[in-house]
Write a protein that holds these residues in place. Structure first.
Motif, PDB file in Angstrom:
ATOM      1  N   ASN A   1      41.022  34.253  46.929  1.00 16.37           N
ATOM      2  CA  ASN A   1      42.208  35.019  46.572  1.00 16.37           C
ATOM      3  C   ASN A   1      42.519  35.961  47.743  1.00 16.37           C
ATOM      4  OD1 ASN A   1      40.495  37.267  46.330  1.00 16.37           O
ATOM      5  ND2 ASN A   1      40.226  36.932  44.138  1.00 16.37           N
ATOM      6  N   HIS A   2      43.441  36.865  47.563  1.00  9.84           N
ATOM      7  CA  HIS A   2      43.871  37.709  48.672  1.00  9.84           C
ATOM      8  C   HIS A   2      42.815  38.742  49.084  1.00  9.84           C
ATOM      9  CE1 HIS A   2      44.921  40.092  45.150  1.00  9.84           C
ATOM     10  NE2 HIS A   2      44.934  41.155  45.930  1.00  9.84           N
ATOM     11  N   LEU A   3      41.788  38.974  48.256  1.00 12.71           N
ATOM     12  CA  LEU A   3      40.731  39.939  48.577  1.00 12.71           C
ATOM     13  C   LEU A   3      39.499  39.298  49.206  1.00 12.71           C
ATOM     14  CD1 LEU A   3      40.865  42.091  45.327  1.00 12.71           C
ATOM     15  CD2 LEU A   3      41.842  42.640  47.556  1.00 12.71           C
ATOM     16  N   THR A   4      39.399  37.988  49.164  1.00 14.91           N
ATOM     17  CA  THR A   4      38.210  37.290  49.628  1.00 14.91           C
ATOM     18  C   THR A   4      38.098  37.337  51.145  1.00 14.91           C
ATOM     19  OG1 THR A   4      38.473  35.789  47.768  1.00 14.91           O
ATOM     20  CG2 THR A   4      36.928  35.130  49.466  1.00 14.91           C
ATOM     21  N   GLU A   5      36.875  37.581  51.627  1.00 15.47           N
ATOM     22  CA  GLU A   5      36.562  37.599  53.047  1.00 15.47           C
ATOM     23  C   GLU A   5      35.550  36.488  53.337  1.00 15.47           C
ATOM     24  OE1 GLU A   5      37.916  39.493  55.424  1.00 15.47           O
ATOM     25  OE2 GLU A   5      39.199  40.481  53.961  1.00 15.47           O
ATOM     26  N   PRO A   6      35.392  36.103  54.605  1.00 19.62           N
ATOM     27  CA  PRO A   6      34.420  35.051  54.933  1.00 19.62           C
ATOM     28  C   PRO A   6      32.990  35.355  54.475  1.00 19.62           C
ATOM     29  CG  PRO A   6      35.888  35.384  56.764  1.00 19.62           C
ATOM     30  CD  PRO A   6      36.212  36.445  55.764  1.00 19.62           C
ATOM     31  N   VAL A   7      32.586  36.607  54.537  1.00 20.60           N
ATOM     32  CA  VAL A   7      31.232  36.952  54.098  1.00 20.60           C
ATOM     33  C   VAL A   7      31.058  36.701  52.602  1.00 20.60           C
ATOM     34  CG1 VAL A   7      31.663  39.403  53.664  1.00 20.60           C
ATOM     35  CG2 VAL A   7      29.401  38.669  54.389  1.00 20.60           C
ATOM     36  N   ASP A   8      32.134  36.798  51.829  1.00 20.20           N
ATOM     37  CA  ASP A   8      32.062  36.491  50.398  1.00 20.20           C
ATOM     38  C   ASP A   8      31.792  35.009  50.168  1.00 20.20           C
ATOM     39  OD1 ASP A   8      32.689  39.173  49.786  1.00 20.20           O
ATOM     40  OD2 ASP A   8      34.834  38.746  49.900  1.00 20.20           O
ATOM     41  N   ILE A   9      32.428  34.164  50.950  1.00 20.39           N
ATOM     42  CA  ILE A   9      32.222  32.720  50.842  1.00 20.39           C
ATOM     43  C   ILE A   9      30.785  32.365  51.223  1.00 20.39           C
ATOM     44  CG2 ILE A   9      33.005  30.446  51.624  1.00 20.39           C
ATOM     45  CD1 ILE A   9      35.001  32.054  49.881  1.00 20.39           C
ATOM     46  N   TYR A  10      30.265  33.009  52.275  1.00 11.89           N
ATOM     47  CA  TYR A  10      28.893  32.777  52.712  1.00 11.89           C
ATOM     48  C   TYR A  10      27.906  33.177  51.607  1.00 11.89           C
ATOM     49  CZ  TYR A  10      24.688  33.012  55.630  1.00 11.89           C
ATOM     50  OH  TYR A  10      23.446  32.833  56.152  1.00 11.89           O
ATOM     51  N   SER A  11      28.139  34.304  50.959  1.00 13.97           N
ATOM     52  CA  SER A  11      27.235  34.735  49.891  1.00 13.97           C
ATOM     53  C   SER A  11      27.332  33.816  48.676  1.00 13.97           C
ATOM     54  CB  SER A  11      27.504  36.185  49.502  1.00 13.97           C
ATOM     55  OG  SER A  11      28.786  36.321  48.984  1.00 13.97           O
TER      56      SER A  11
END
Length: 110
Positions: free
Chosen positions: A62-72
């Motif tokens: 979504n608009h708040l998601t960052e790459p580090v969130d995907i990695y976690s």
């Protein structure tokens, strides 16, 4: 009676934003900076892949998601898959799952 207004205050110095990482260490091959995350916000999909071992992961964003969130999320999904694999009971071997054959009794009373 009110206080006198002070002359205009100087604005506080703005803090420098530290950019978050976009390359990470692979969980499977342990190479540093080999995992990259590509985010397509229009499609709402993020793709994570390792350049060395070609491991891949895909997730919604979504608009708040960052790459580090995907990695976690990838780390959590890998841990969940490993735990699920450990709890799956194995099939018993053929010799232990079959009962011993019962010998048919022949009677020659005729």
């Amino acid at each position: 009676m009110g206080k006198r207004k002070k002359s205009s205050r100087k604005p506080a110095p703005s803090r420098q934003k530290v950019p978050l990482d976009t390359t990470f260490t692979c969980l499977f091959c342990h190479h540093d900076k080999s995992v990259t995350v590509r985010m397509d916000r229009k499609e709402g999909v993020a793709q994570l892949f390792c350049k060395v071992c070609d491991q891949r992961y895909q997730s919604k964003v979504n608009h708040l998601t960052e790459p580090v969130d995907i990695y976690s999320e990838w780390i959590d999904a890998a841990d969940a898959a490993q735990r699920e694999e450990e709890h799956v009971p194995r099939r018993p071997t053929a010799s232990s799952s079959r009962p011993a054959p019962i010998a048919a009794e022949d009677s020659d009373d005729d």
